[in-house]
Design a protein around this motif. Structure first.
Motif, mmCIF file in Angstrom:
data_model
loop_
_atom_site.group_PDB
_atom_site.id
_atom_site.type_symbol
_atom_site.label_atom_id
_atom_site.label_comp_id
_atom_site.label_asym_id
_atom_site.label_seq_id
_atom_site.Cartn_x
_atom_site.Cartn_y
_atom_site.Cartn_z
ATOM 1 N N LEU A 107 -41.290 20.039 24.656
ATOM 2 C CA LEU A 107 -41.118 18.605 24.394
ATOM 3 C C LEU A 107 -41.060 17.810 25.699
ATOM 4 O O LEU A 107 -41.604 16.699 25.781
ATOM 5 C CB LEU A 107 -39.844 18.366 23.581
ATOM 6 C CG LEU A 107 -39.878 18.793 22.108
ATOM 7 C CD1 LEU A 107 -38.503 18.619 21.471
ATOM 8 C CD2 LEU A 107 -40.925 18.003 21.334
ATOM 9 N N ILE A 108 -40.410 18.367 26.700
ATOM 10 C CA ILE A 108 -40.340 17.694 28.000
ATOM 11 C C ILE A 108 -41.726 17.594 28.616
ATOM 12 O O ILE A 108 -42.116 16.539 29.150
ATOM 13 C CB ILE A 108 -39.382 18.450 28.952
ATOM 14 C CG1 ILE A 108 -37.938 18.304 28.453
ATOM 15 C CG2 ILE A 108 -39.503 17.926 30.375
ATOM 16 C CD1 ILE A 108 -36.942 19.163 29.204
ATOM 17 N N ILE A 109 -42.504 18.678 28.533
ATOM 18 C CA ILE A 109 -43.875 18.665 29.058
ATOM 19 C C ILE A 109 -44.704 17.607 28.341
ATOM 20 O O ILE A 109 -45.445 16.835 28.968
ATOM 21 C CB ILE A 109 -44.524 20.059 28.901
ATOM 22 C CG1 ILE A 109 -43.840 21.073 29.814
ATOM 23 C CG2 ILE A 109 -46.027 19.992 29.220
ATOM 24 C CD1 ILE A 109 -44.291 22.508 29.575
ATOM 25 N N THR A 110 -44.577 17.545 27.022
ATOM 26 C CA THR A 110 -45.314 16.556 26.233
ATOM 27 C C THR A 110 -44.907 15.137 26.608
ATOM 28 O O THR A 110 -45.763 14.252 26.772
ATOM 29 C CB THR A 110 -45.071 16.792 24.732
ATOM 30 O OG1 THR A 110 -45.538 18.093 24.371
ATOM 31 C CG2 THR A 110 -45.800 15.747 23.894
ATOM 32 N N ALA A 111 -43.600 14.910 26.752
ATOM 33 C CA ALA A 111 -43.107 13.571 27.084
ATOM 34 C C ALA A 111 -43.583 13.137 28.469
ATOM 35 O O ALA A 111 -44.044 11.997 28.650
ATOM 36 C CB ALA A 111 -41.580 13.554 27.023
ATOM 37 N N VAL A 112 -43.474 14.027 29.443
ATOM 38 C CA VAL A 112 -43.902 13.698 30.808
ATOM 39 C C VAL A 112 -45.392 13.417 30.851
ATOM 40 O O VAL A 112 -45.849 12.463 31.501
ATOM 41 C CB VAL A 112 -43.538 14.849 31.773
ATOM 42 C CG1 VAL A 112 -44.170 14.622 33.144
ATOM 43 C CG2 VAL A 112 -42.022 14.976 31.915
ATOM 44 N N THR A 113 -46.182 14.223 30.145
ATOM 45 C CA THR A 113 -47.630 14.015 30.100
ATOM 46 C C THR A 113 -47.974 12.678 29.460
ATOM 47 O O THR A 113 -48.826 11.932 29.958
ATOM 48 C CB THR A 113 -48.310 15.152 29.318
ATOM 49 O OG1 THR A 113 -47.954 16.417 29.887
ATOM 50 C CG2 THR A 113 -49.829 14.998 29.371
ATOM 51 N N SER A 114 -47.295 12.365 28.352
ATOM 52 C CA SER A 114 -47.557 11.093 27.653
ATOM 53 C C SER A 114 -47.243 9.896 28.535
ATOM 54 O O SER A 114 -48.011 8.921 28.585
ATOM 55 C CB SER A 114 -46.720 11.017 26.370
ATOM 56 O OG SER A 114 -47.107 12.001 25.457
ATOM 57 N N LEU A 115 -46.117 9.969 29.237
ATOM 58 C CA LEU A 115 -45.700 8.851 30.084
ATOM 59 C C LEU A 115 -46.599 8.690 31.312
ATOM 60 O O LEU A 115 -46.674 7.602 31.890
ATOM 61 C CB LEU A 115 -44.250 9.042 30.533
ATOM 62 C CG LEU A 115 -43.205 8.915 29.416
ATOM 63 C CD1 LEU A 115 -41.835 9.374 29.921
ATOM 64 C CD2 LEU A 115 -43.128 7.483 28.897
ATOM 65 N N SER A 116 -47.263 9.755 31.709
ATOM 66 C CA SER A 116 -48.108 9.684 32.903
ATOM 67 C C SER A 116 -49.515 9.164 32.611
ATOM 68 O O SER A 116 -50.280 8.863 33.539
ATOM 69 C CB SER A 116 -48.210 11.069 33.556
ATOM 70 O OG SER A 116 -48.854 11.991 32.701
ATOM 71 N N ILE A 117 -49.868 9.057 31.317
ATOM 72 C CA ILE A 117 -51.201 8.576 30.936
ATOM 73 C C ILE A 117 -51.155 7.065 30.705
ATOM 74 O O ILE A 117 -50.442 6.584 29.828
ATOM 75 C CB ILE A 117 -51.702 9.285 29.660
ATOM 76 C CG1 ILE A 117 -51.754 10.804 29.868
ATOM 77 C CG2 ILE A 117 -53.069 8.757 29.257
ATOM 78 C CD1 ILE A 117 -52.735 11.246 30.912
ATOM 79 N N THR A 118 -51.893 6.331 31.499
ATOM 80 C CA THR A 118 -51.955 4.868 31.347
ATOM 81 C C THR A 118 -52.939 4.512 30.232
ATOM 82 O O THR A 118 -53.801 5.333 29.872
ATOM 83 C CB THR A 118 -52.415 4.206 32.649
ATOM 84 O OG1 THR A 118 -53.747 4.663 32.962
ATOM 85 C CG2 THR A 118 -51.475 4.566 33.796
ATOM 86 N N PRO A 119 -52.822 3.315 29.656
ATOM 87 C CA PRO A 119 -53.762 2.908 28.604
ATOM 88 C C PRO A 119 -55.227 3.009 29.030
ATOM 89 O O PRO A 119 -56.085 3.450 28.253
ATOM 90 C CB PRO A 119 -53.364 1.456 28.327
ATOM 91 C CG PRO A 119 -51.909 1.405 28.667
ATOM 92 C CD PRO A 119 -51.757 2.317 29.844
#
Length: 259
Positions: free
Chosen positions: A62-74
């Motif tokens: 879940l942490i990996i998923t959250a960090v990846t999601s937050l690092s992707i800009t629109p």
């Protein structure tokens, strides 16, 4: 009786003390029950290790998923998903699920772990879309709500003595039903009311699956040994991860505030 005879008698009596202890010792040997108890303790430790590592690996994913999601800009998301690449990402996720099942059946913990990390990253990329649709505050509150609800159902799955197999089977059948209805609604009906109803049913399904999968991991852990502890833990973590993510997404569709 001389000193030697006294010592010999004492030694003889000491050795025969085992005969008075009773059935706890087989053939008067105290090491038999000792080895048996040690085996039980080790089995219990491995049992608990499977359960604890399943949750630990799930949280890490879940942490990996959250960090990846937050690092992707629109803008990055649009670039990554343009020209039909969105379906390539979805296909890659489905392929990873298939390969993960194969790796777990072959007791290949290394491959299963790598695939789990890859799936968490890919899922983070596709889920970055929610930051373009919903407010950050809404996403945060729904995530916390999901965590609380998930924890309650996981505890129920661990402590209840009721067999949840029937509940799990009903939830799995319901899951196939909402998948079919979702496709029908997306491509044919396009009804917001039906979509809302599907989301409510899906929340109930994944609430039930969380308790069921937790109990399943608990039962599965009884078959653990030194060779398969890590593989069983990864399998359990994958199941819990999918339950959490889907529960979160459907709660977000119901209660999330759009931008």
């Amino acid at each position: 009786m001389n000193h030697y005879d006294t010592e010999t008698t004492k030694k003889y009596d000491y050795n025969n003390d085992y005969d008075d202890i009773g059935p706890n010792f087989e053939s008067g040997n105290p090491y038999v029950i000792g080895l048996s108890e040690t085996s039980k303790i080790l089995k219990s430790c491995m049992h608990e290790e499977v359960i604890s590592k399943s949750f630990l690996f799930m949280f890490a994913a879940l942490i990996i998923t959250a960090v990846t999601s937050l690092s992707i800009t629109p803008s990055s998301f649009i670039l990554l998903m343009s020209n039909g690449r969105f379906y390539i990402f979805i296909g890659a996720e489905l392929l990873i699920v298939f390969l993960s099942n194969y790796a777990i059946k072959k007791n290949n913990a290394l491959l299963a772990g790598i695939l789990f990390i890859a799936y968490s990253c890919l899922n983070g990329i596709t889920l970055s879309l929610i930051f373009m649709i919903y407010t950050t505050a809404s996403i945060f509150y729904i995530f916390v709500t999901t965590a609380v609800l998930f924890a309650i159902m996981a505890i129920i799955g661990l402590v209840t003595k009721t067999d949840l197999s029937k509940v799990g089977n009903l939830c799995i059948m319901g899951l196939f039903g909402i998948i079919i209805m979702s496709f029908v609604n997306i491509f044919l009906l396009k009804s917001d009311s039906l979509d809302f109803a599907i989301s409510i049913v899906a929340v109930l399904i994944f609430v039930g699956l969380t308790a069921y999968d937790t109990q399943k991991i608990k039962k599965m852990a009884t078959y653990s040994n030194e060779q398969n502890v890590l593989t069983l833990s990864l399998f359990g973590a994958f199941q819990l991860y999918l339950d959490f993510i889907n529960l979160f997404l459907y709660l977000l569709r119901i209660f999330g505030k759009r931008k």
